[in-house]
Design an enzyme around this catalytic site. Structure first.
Site, PDB file in Angstrom:
ATOM      1  N   ASP A 114       0.818  -1.229   0.000  1.00 42.01           N
ATOM      2  CA  ASP A 114       0.000   0.000   0.000  1.00 42.01           C
ATOM      3  C   ASP A 114       0.841   1.263   0.000  1.00 42.01           C
ATOM      4  OD1 ASP A 114      -2.453  -1.102  -0.205  1.00 42.01           O
ATOM      5  OD2 ASP A 114      -2.822  -1.199   1.960  1.00 42.01           O
TER       6      ASP A 114
ATOM      7  N   CYS B  10      -3.609  -8.470 -18.857  1.00 40.73           N
ATOM      8  CA  CYS B  10      -5.002  -8.690 -19.279  1.00 40.73           C
ATOM      9  C   CYS B  10      -5.949  -9.045 -18.143  1.00 40.73           C
ATOM     10  CB  CYS B  10      -5.048  -9.809 -20.308  1.00 40.73           C
ATOM     11  SG  CYS B  10      -4.349  -9.266 -21.863  1.00 40.73           S
TER      12      CYS B  10
END
Ligand SMILES: Cc1ncc(COP(=O)(O)O)c(C=O)c1O
Length: 378
Positions: free
Chosen positions: A292, A320
């Site tokens: 984070d 993807c």
């Protein structure tokens, strides 16, 4: 060898017009960090190669005086030995293959090895012999580090005592190592772990060549962290209070390199407040996701500044699958558009060395820029 350096990240954009991600190294920043660490830490500084093994980074640290390297694999040992011939490598992974041990010893002459289990000591002695320094890694007390590095490796203190006695009995030199965890926000963690290490040494009753206090020194990602000098002072005080009269080693990674590199990406598509860029969590930016992190960002247009008040954008990486998206949103100018670039600063640690190449996306363009990033705050 003549070094090519750009004068700024903006010049990289202007000259390369890169539609591919670019990893930007700031050798001046790396050199300053290395010199500050060497000056402040009361002992020998090993750079933890895993943190960023890029040759430009390694050369910058070496040029500033780093001569010792924490290497965790045979490829890391080979790289350091070939790139920096008079550097010293330490094989500081507690689990090593027999093949890697054989080459480390026979080809590269490595003399220092970490263990945290009797079976690893047996393996080490069978392959390499006993005329070595055995560093016994001990677990550390719990603290608030972002990554706990004692849950996988490290012997409990009573086991460490037995390992030290056994290594000594077999004729090896002995040392003690630990790691308080990466991005450790609390300097007192080093003192608490040194107390454990000194108690283990006393109980083992064998000569200790050095205490290796590992890495863990934090980088500045925006949340308040104590200055490095505070860590050094706590360590110096512990040295005095615990009457440590053998050398100290440290293995910093992150604190040496975090603000010495940026990742420069291009926006390939904008859909409302979603931006699709050409690097992501499987590339050089996995730590943004894992830890984070909120590195500082700056938008760059072909002809200067991107206009508009800042607003939060969700950012997708290039692969993807739908996991390739940052959990945190980044504040960027409202008019940012396809073809603009974003510089993510303070990306030197656990970035280019962790990219996977998944889906064919891989950053292999590395450039050097003089001075510091304009947004690194350095
Ligand atoms: C044995 C060892 N030493 C040093 C380091 C570097 O730690 P940091 O980057 O937190 O300074 C690591 C990181 O995983 C490690 O495992």
């Amino acid at each position: 060898m003549k070094e090519t350096r750009f004068s700024s990240v903006d010049e990289v954009v202007a000259r390369l017009n890169p539609s591919y991600p670019v990893f930007v190294v700031f050798p001046d920043v790396l050199a300053r960090r290395a010199r500050d660490f060497i000056a402040g830490f009361p002992g020998t500084v090993l750079y933890a190669v895993k943190c960023n093994p890029d040759p430009h980074v390694l050369r910058a640290l070496y040029g500033a005086g780093i001569r010792h390297f924490d290497t965790a694999s045979l490829p890391e040992i080979a790289k350091i030995s070939e790139l920096l011939p008079d550097a010293h490598c330490y094989f500081n992974h507690p689990v090593k293959s027999r093949g890697a041990l054989e080459s480390a010893s026979d080809v590269y002459g490595i003399e220092h090895y970490v263990v945290d289990h009797i079976s690893e000591l047996d393996k080490l002695n069978q392959v390499v012999g006993t005329d070595i320094t055995v560093e016994v890694r001990v677990t550390t007390p719990k603290n608030n580090s972002v990554y706990n590095l004692s849950s996988k490796f490290g012997a409990q203190p009573d086991v460490a005592v037995e390992l030290l006695k056994e290594a000594h009995k077999r004729g090896s030199r002995t040392a003690i190592s630990f790691h308080v965890g990466s991005q450790c926000p609390d300097p007192s963690a080093y003192r608490k772990s040194l107390e454990v290490a000194v108690a283990v040494a006393k109980q083992a009753g064998v000569e200790i060549s050095y205490f290796d206090i590992g890495g863990g020194f934090p980088a500045d990602y925006g949340d308040p962290i104590p200055p490095l000098e505070e860590y050094f002072e706590v360590i110096r005080q512990a040295q005095r209070d615990l009457a440590i009269n053998v050398p100290l080693y440290a293995e910093p990674g992150r604190a040496l390199v975090a603000d010495g590199c940026s990742v420069l990406v291009q926006v390939q598509l904008r859909k409302g407040d979603d931006l699709y860029i050409n690097d992501g969590i499987y590339g050089s930016m996995s730590e943004i996701h894992l830890a984070d992190l909120r590195p500082p960002v700056r938008a760059i247009a072909r002809n200067g500044e991107v206009q508009g008040a800042k607003k939060p954008f969700r950012i997708f990486g290039p692969t993807c699958d739908s996991l390739d998206v940052f959990k945190v949103k980044f504040e960027l100018p409202a008019d940012i558009a396809e073809g603009d670039w974003i510089e993510f600063a303070r990306m030197g640690a656990y970035s280019i060395g962790m990219q996977s190449g998944f889906n064919g996306f891989f950053t292999d363009t590395v450039v050097q820029v003089s001075g510091a990033s304009t947004i690194s705050g350095f």
